[in-house]
Design a protein around this motif. Structure first.
Motif, PDB file in Angstrom:
ATOM      1  N   GLU A 194       0.818  -1.210   0.000  1.00  0.00           N
ATOM      2  CA  GLU A 194       0.000   0.000   0.000  1.00  0.00           C
ATOM      3  C   GLU A 194       0.857   1.267   0.000  1.00  0.00           C
ATOM      4  O   GLU A 194       0.452   2.299  -0.531  1.00  0.00           O
ATOM      5  N   ASN A 195       2.044   1.204   0.631  1.00  0.00           N
ATOM      6  CA  ASN A 195       2.859   2.409   0.759  1.00  0.00           C
ATOM      7  C   ASN A 195       3.781   2.639  -0.426  1.00  0.00           C
ATOM      8  O   ASN A 195       4.737   3.424  -0.341  1.00  0.00           O
ATOM      9  N   PHE A 196       3.507   1.994  -1.543  1.00  0.00           N
ATOM     10  CA  PHE A 196       4.363   2.122  -2.721  1.00  0.00           C
ATOM     11  C   PHE A 196       4.522   3.572  -3.184  1.00  0.00           C
ATOM     12  O   PHE A 196       5.639   3.990  -3.535  1.00  0.00           O
ATOM     13  N   PRO A 197       3.463   4.401  -3.212  1.00  0.00           N
ATOM     14  CA  PRO A 197       3.646   5.803  -3.633  1.00  0.00           C
ATOM     15  C   PRO A 197       4.654   6.547  -2.756  1.00  0.00           C
ATOM     16  O   PRO A 197       5.483   7.315  -3.268  1.00  0.00           O
ATOM     17  N   GLU A 198       4.598   6.312  -1.453  1.00  0.00           N
ATOM     18  CA  GLU A 198       5.550   6.959  -0.539  1.00  0.00           C
ATOM     19  C   GLU A 198       6.972   6.476  -0.823  1.00  0.00           C
ATOM     20  O   GLU A 198       7.928   7.272  -0.862  1.00  0.00           O
ATOM     21  N   VAL A 199       7.123   5.174  -1.032  1.00  0.00           N
ATOM     22  CA  VAL A 199       8.434   4.597  -1.323  1.00  0.00           C
ATOM     23  C   VAL A 199       9.000   5.196  -2.604  1.00  0.00           C
ATOM     24  O   VAL A 199      10.196   5.523  -2.689  1.00  0.00           O
ATOM     25  N   LEU A 200       8.149   5.355  -3.604  1.00  0.00           N
ATOM     26  CA  LEU A 200       8.597   5.871  -4.894  1.00  0.00           C
ATOM     27  C   LEU A 200       9.104   7.313  -4.772  1.00  0.00           C
ATOM     28  O   LEU A 200      10.088   7.697  -5.422  1.00  0.00           O
ATOM     29  N   ARG A 201       8.455   8.112  -3.937  1.00  0.00           N
ATOM     30  CA  ARG A 201       8.907   9.494  -3.714  1.00  0.00           C
ATOM     31  C   ARG A 201      10.302   9.516  -3.073  1.00  0.00           C
ATOM     32  O   ARG A 201      11.168  10.297  -3.469  1.00  0.00           O
ATOM     33  N   ILE A 202      10.501   8.656  -2.090  1.00  0.00           N
ATOM     34  CA  ILE A 202      11.805   8.585  -1.428  1.00  0.00           C
ATOM     35  C   ILE A 202      12.864   8.078  -2.408  1.00  0.00           C
ATOM     36  O   ILE A 202      13.995   8.573  -2.449  1.00  0.00           O
ATOM     37  N   PHE A 203      12.488   7.098  -3.227  1.00  0.00           N
ATOM     38  CA  PHE A 203      13.395   6.530  -4.217  1.00  0.00           C
ATOM     39  C   PHE A 203      13.824   7.593  -5.225  1.00  0.00           C
ATOM     40  O   PHE A 203      15.002   7.702  -5.580  1.00  0.00           O
ATOM     41  N   GLU A 204      12.861   8.406  -5.673  1.00  0.00           N
ATOM     42  CA  GLU A 204      13.177   9.445  -6.651  1.00  0.00           C
ATOM     43  C   GLU A 204      14.118  10.483  -6.052  1.00  0.00           C
ATOM     44  O   GLU A 204      15.080  10.920  -6.705  1.00  0.00           O
ATOM     45  N   ASP A 205      13.884  10.890  -4.814  1.00  0.00           N
ATOM     46  CA  ASP A 205      14.771  11.850  -4.145  1.00  0.00           C
ATOM     47  C   ASP A 205      16.195  11.299  -4.066  1.00  0.00           C
ATOM     48  O   ASP A 205      17.170  12.039  -4.263  1.00  0.00           O
ATOM     49  N   TYR A 206      16.293  10.003  -3.792  1.00  0.00           N
ATOM     50  CA  TYR A 206      17.604   9.365  -3.689  1.00  0.00           C
ATOM     51  C   TYR A 206      18.330   9.380  -5.034  1.00  0.00           C
ATOM     52  O   TYR A 206      19.532   9.683  -5.108  1.00  0.00           O
ATOM     53  N   LEU A 207      17.602   9.090  -6.105  1.00  0.00           N
ATOM     54  CA  LEU A 207      18.219   9.063  -7.436  1.00  0.00           C
ATOM     55  C   LEU A 207      18.674  10.458  -7.863  1.00  0.00           C
ATOM     56  O   LEU A 207      19.769  10.636  -8.399  1.00  0.00           O
ATOM     57  N   VAL A 208      17.809  11.444  -7.629  1.00  0.00           N
ATOM     58  CA  VAL A 208      18.141  12.824  -8.011  1.00  0.00           C
ATOM     59  C   VAL A 208      19.380  13.295  -7.252  1.00  0.00           C
ATOM     60  O   VAL A 208      20.246  14.009  -7.817  1.00  0.00           O
ATOM     61  N   LYS A 209      19.475  12.908  -6.027  1.00  0.00           N
ATOM     62  CA  LYS A 209      20.582  13.332  -5.177  1.00  0.00           C
ATOM     63  C   LYS A 209      21.904  12.631  -5.531  1.00  0.00           C
ATOM     64  O   LYS A 209      22.983  13.248  -5.480  1.00  0.00           O
TER      65      LYS A 209
END
Length: 342
Positions: free
Chosen positions: A323-338
């Motif tokens: 269920e928390n996949f959208p939250e995980v994806l946001r954190i994942f994207e921040d990590y990649l951008v950084k």
């Protein structure tokens, strides 16, 4: 659990409320096997044996295989589906896929080339974990024809059964269409009830199932009494589990597809038509194992690198079942951008 119990019939509710926590039947209770039976075309009650899914796989391999037997497995594959055979000193051959931009295909002609006079078992998994691949009905029947022509048993892992997207056809269970096969299904993936720890083997080969039952006496002996009733309720109300599960999985796949559009240079991905996983190819300077180690330490996000499937160093499995996949994806994207310039 309350969601499950709210779906119970009067008889199921009474069974729950008057449950005694003693030993249960080795093969599974009759109400549970009746609930399982309704989801097959030809299987009888005495052609079902219930256990935990991992135990079922472990027992089947031990009663079916001997040292030196040749086994063909799909690759990549859930590790225990081939590791048990490997530990029994069997000879392994791997049916490998074709990959194109995140699309995966397994050709029956490639399987046929692996057959020898000593092949004892073919292990398949549809819908496939981790790629999400599932053959069309013609290719599925061709796989069976290849096995039948050589008298080879097929072990069919069907844990993601009925998780098809966009009105894609659901294949018939292998045990319903091939007399020399054993199928594995359970509560974990289709129903989202992994904590019940229940799965079942189905086969027309009753003598093989008897060997499985005998071996089970040395392991769990019987199943959890509470889990059996909850699984019975789930199986008798399957639409109340499959549809919400599919809605969640489909939503997460769509989110990940949008994510891929923004980061195409980072990885290859194509929407899976079945199941709740995908196997993506990363375009990164390090191995996927190294990437996954850093990711989980810095963000708490876990993905399974290719190395855990013994399939190179460039791929990783993504799961769409939470269920928390959208939250995980946001954190994942921040990590990649950084950390990555894509």
């Amino acid at each position: 659990m309350q969601y499950v119990l709210d779906l119970a019939s009067d008889e199921e509710r009474a069974s729950w409320e008057h449950l005694k926590l003693g030993y249960t039947e080795t093969r599974g209770s009759e109400p549970l096997r009746e609930a399982i039976q309704q989801h097959y075309q030809t299987i009888n009650l005495d052609e079902i044996i219930v256990s935990s899914p991992g135990e079922a796989n472990f027992i089947l391999m031990n009663v079916l295989l001997s040292k030196g037997d040749e086994v063909i497995c799909m690759a990549p594959m859930y590790q225990s589906l081939y590791q048990v055979a490997k530990d029994l000193d069997c000879s392994l051959s791997f049916w490998k896929p074709e990959e194109e931009s995140g699309n995966w295909t397994y050709q029956p002609s490639d399987l046929k080339k692996l057959i020898t006079d000593k092949t004892k078992l073919i292990v398949v998994n549809f819908p496939h974990n981790p790629t999400g691949f599932c053959p069309n009905i013609d290719d599925y029947m061709e796989i069976i024809s290849i096995a039948r022509a050589h008298g080879i048993t097929i072990f069919s892992d069907e844990m993601y059964r009925f998780l098809s997207h966009g009105n894609k056809e659901t294949l018939p269970s292998m045990c319903d269409v091939y007399e020399n096969s054993v199928s594995l299904w359970g509560a974990a993936k289709t129903f989202g009830l992994a904590g019940l720890r229940l799965g079942w083997l189905t086969s027309k080969n009753k003598s093989l199932l008897q060997k499985v039952e005998n071996f089970k006496d040395y392991l769990s002996i019987c199943n959890s009494a509470t889990s059996e009733i909850l699984a019975t309720i789930g199986l008798n109300n399957m639409e109340h589990f499959v549809q919400p599960n599919l809605k969640k999985i489909t939503s997460n796949i769509n989110l990940f597809s949008e994510f891929h559009e923004k980061h195409q240079s980072f990885f290859d991905f194509s929407k899976p038509s079945y199941g709740s996983t995908a196997f993506i190819k990363l375009h990164i300077p390090e191995t996927t194992y190294e990437f996954a180690e850093k990711l989980v330490k810095e963000t708490g996000i876990m993905l399974l690198p290719a190395e855990t499937f013994e399939y190179g160093t460039s791929h990783a499995r993504i799961g769409f079942g939470r269920e928390n996949f959208p939250e995980v994806l946001r954190i994942f994207e921040d990590y990649l951008v950084k950390n990555y310039k894509y």
